[in-house]
Design an enzyme around this catalytic site. Structure first.
Site, short mmCIF file in Angstrom:
data_model
loop_
_atom_site.label_atom_id
_atom_site.label_comp_id
_atom_site.label_asym_id
_atom_site.label_seq_id
_atom_site.Cartn_x
_atom_site.Cartn_y
_atom_site.Cartn_z
N GLU A 112 0.87 -1.17 0.00
CA GLU A 112 0.00 0.00 0.00
C GLU A 112 0.91 1.22 0.00
OE1 GLU A 112 -2.56 0.74 3.46
OE2 GLU A 112 -2.27 2.76 2.71
N CYS A 127 -2.98 7.76 4.94
CA CYS A 127 -3.02 7.39 3.52
C CYS A 127 -4.34 7.78 2.89
CB CYS A 127 -2.76 5.90 3.38
SG CYS A 127 -3.71 4.93 4.53
#
Ligand code: NAP
Length: 530
Positions: free
Chosen positions: A268, A305
């Site tokens: 990720e 994020c």
């Protein structure tokens, strides 16, 4: 037995505690000062031993009955909880994050382990599918075919700087890998080495209390790329979970792809999480939305994020109230502690280039402050032509900075969307009068992102069955999966089909009497457990 709440700086390989020459320290980002103790960088022989032990632990661990593995996950949660304030205080010192945030993150970490324990017990992850033999079928009989998922093998986990607990040593990747039946070798993040060691000790303790093989878990602290590279290259590692920078994720993915046996890397990496502001919503409640935008943007110094790094105003005529309210709120936002000098330096450089960009207007700056590694929030505006002309405007700025792009209307907004890279999330802010335009955008939106939110803000990721925390590259290296939620287990599983095996030789999951009491699809019909 050693006190599990004392940080020694050791490398933890299975049951072994290895203390050699200390080579690196963690820093307090609030003071810039080093913290004690010093840590030993794991060496290549530690990688070798951890992987050898993990490989030896794989068969017994993966073959445990679901209930036994669920008990282990619950025990891991209990051991972490037992670290109590020692863990929180060390995490505050190493991350500069506020106590309330870290207590919340600890709660999330425990809840994640407990959630995966429930998933393991329930058994849907096994995807048991049975097609009974049809001996009378013409022209050829059908054999007995049974399928279930099995664990992939030992998994290497790399945690991120921004979540010292929930995306780290016992974070989502580790929890999902354990749940799937995979031993885990963690490469500790150097920024929170002490927090990592405490959690690692808790996991080791759970391994011991549950009577599991020592190689189910090892912890390799380190502050250099060589360690991570060696771990991913080790032939006994069968998959990688990673959260962090795009450069780091891509470097590890390249190593994994170049192995004699290539393996999947679930990385990720970066996302700017576009928010589409539609005209009727902007007209009706622009000021309210502007304030909520800044609250989401500045939460946790923007070090998420899922931070809303880009707002695309669909038809710019109505957004003055939105921009003005956002500017006022942002100008009031205090300077916030960032996680470390590296992340702070990266933020300042990225904001600096936006401040000097000829086609970008600075709408507001947050307050400045006295102290180390403080982020001053930033809000910018540009137009669609400038955004399309300079692709770097679509790069992630990790921290409390966001860019509003004015468009002429839906067609231009769609063109902007088509030029964007893959994203973890996209958000649509709309009222009833906007619905037709939203409906036109949605099919294109789902090509680009892992999660679509209506009239909310992307920060905050629920741990549940339906969650997708993933998305097309570069949000993740494999957009078919998620690192949060029940589906996260699937990354560490693979299907196996058994043809005509006698019942006594089948894995318990696919035996006729369903000893694990798991849901199954039998002869095409989904059969819940009664
Ligand atoms: P990172 O620098 O990628 O580090 C994450 C882990 O990967 C560390 O353990 C690091 O170990 C290892 N690593 C990094 N590059 C490597 C390489 N080339 N070879 C082998 N191992 C490598 O991420 P971070 O420390 O969490 O944050 C740094 C930046 O990443 C931030 O400024 C931000 O831009 C971005 N970030 C993005 C997200 C997101 O979700 N979008 C989350 C966190 C961070 P060593 O450093 O010891 O080698």
């Amino acid at each position: 037995m050693a006190d599990q709440t004392v940080i020694t700086g050791a490398v933890l390989v299975g049951r072994d505690e290895r203390l050699g020459r200390a080579t690196f320290v963690a820093y307090n980002p609030a003071t810039g000062k080093p913290l004690t103790p010093s840590f030993q960088e794991a060496e290549l022989r530690d990688v070798e031993d951890a992987c050898r032990l993990a490989a030896a632990a794989f068969a017994p661990f993966s073959e445990l009955a679901p209930a036994a593995r669920a008990t282990f996950l619950e025990s891991a949660a209990a051991e972490i909880a037992a670290l109590a304030d020692t863990l929180i205080e060390r995490a505050i010192a190493e991350s500069g994050l506020p106590r309330a945030r870290l207590e919340g993150e600890r709660g999330r970490t425990l809840a994640q382990l407990q959630f995966h324990a429930r998933c393991v017990r329930e058994g849907g992850w096994l995807d048991v599918t049975i097609d009974h033999a049809l001996p009378e079928r013409q022209p050829v009989p059908r054999p007995d075919l049974r399928r279930c998922n099995v664990a992939i093998g030992p998994v290497a986990v790399f945690g991120a700087a921004n979540f010292p607990l929930a995306f780290s040593v016992a974070g989502g990747d580790t929890s999902a890998a354990f749940a799937a039946g995979c031993p885990v070798v963690v490469k500790g993040h150097p920024a929170h080495a002490g927090t990592g060691e405490l959690v690692a000790r808790a996991l080791r303790s759970a391994v011991g209390k549950c009577g599991l093989p020592a190689g189910v878990f090892s912890y390799l602290p380190g502050a250099g790329h060589e360690l991570g590279r060696a771990l991913v290259a080790d032939p006994r590692i069968k998959a990688v979970g990673f959260t962090g920078s795009r450069a780091g994720g891509l470097a590890l993915a390249a190593i994994a792809a170049a192995r004699a046996e290539p393996i999947p890397v679930y990385a990720e990496m970066s996302s700017i999480n576009p928010v589409f502001l539609f005209p009727a919503a902007a007209r009706a409640r622009g000021a309210e939305l502007g304030r909520a935008y800044v609250a989401s943007l500045t939460q946790g110094a923007g070090q998420f994020c899922t931070n809303p790094g880009l707002v695309i105003a669909v038809g710019a005529g109505q957004i003055d109230a939105f921009v003005q309210a956002a500017a006022e709120a942002l100008a009031e936002s205090p300077a916030q502690q960032m996680l470390g000098a590296g992340i702070h330096g990266g933020f300042d450089r990225a904001v600096g280039s936006l401040l000097h960009h000829q086609a970008v207007q600075t709408v507001a700056r947050g307050r400045s402050g006295e102290g180390e590694n403080l982020a001053r929030a930033a809000l910018f505006v540009t137009d669609a032509a400038a955004f399309v002309a300079d692709r770097t405007l679509g790069n992630e700025v990790f921290g409390p900075s966001s860019l509003i792009v004015r468009t002429a209307g839906l067609d231009e907004a769609v063109r902007l969307l088509q030029g964007l890279e893959g994203q973890l999330t996209a958000t649509v802010l709309f009222d009833a009068a906007d619905e037709e335009s939203v409906a036109a955008l949605l099919p294109r939106l789902q090509q680009k992102v892992g999660r679509i939110l209506a009239n909310g803000w992307p920060t905050g990721v629920e741990v549940c069955h339906a969650m997708v925390h993933g998305g097309p590259f570069p949000a993740t290296s494999d957009g078919r999966s998620t690192s949060v939620g029940a589906l996260a287990l699937q990354r560490f599983l693979r299907p196996v089909c058994y043809q005509n095996l006698p019942d006594r030789l089948l894995p318990a999951a696919v035996r006729e009497l369903n000893p694990y009491a798991v849901p199954a699809r039998i002869d095409g019909v989904l059969t819940p457990v009664s």
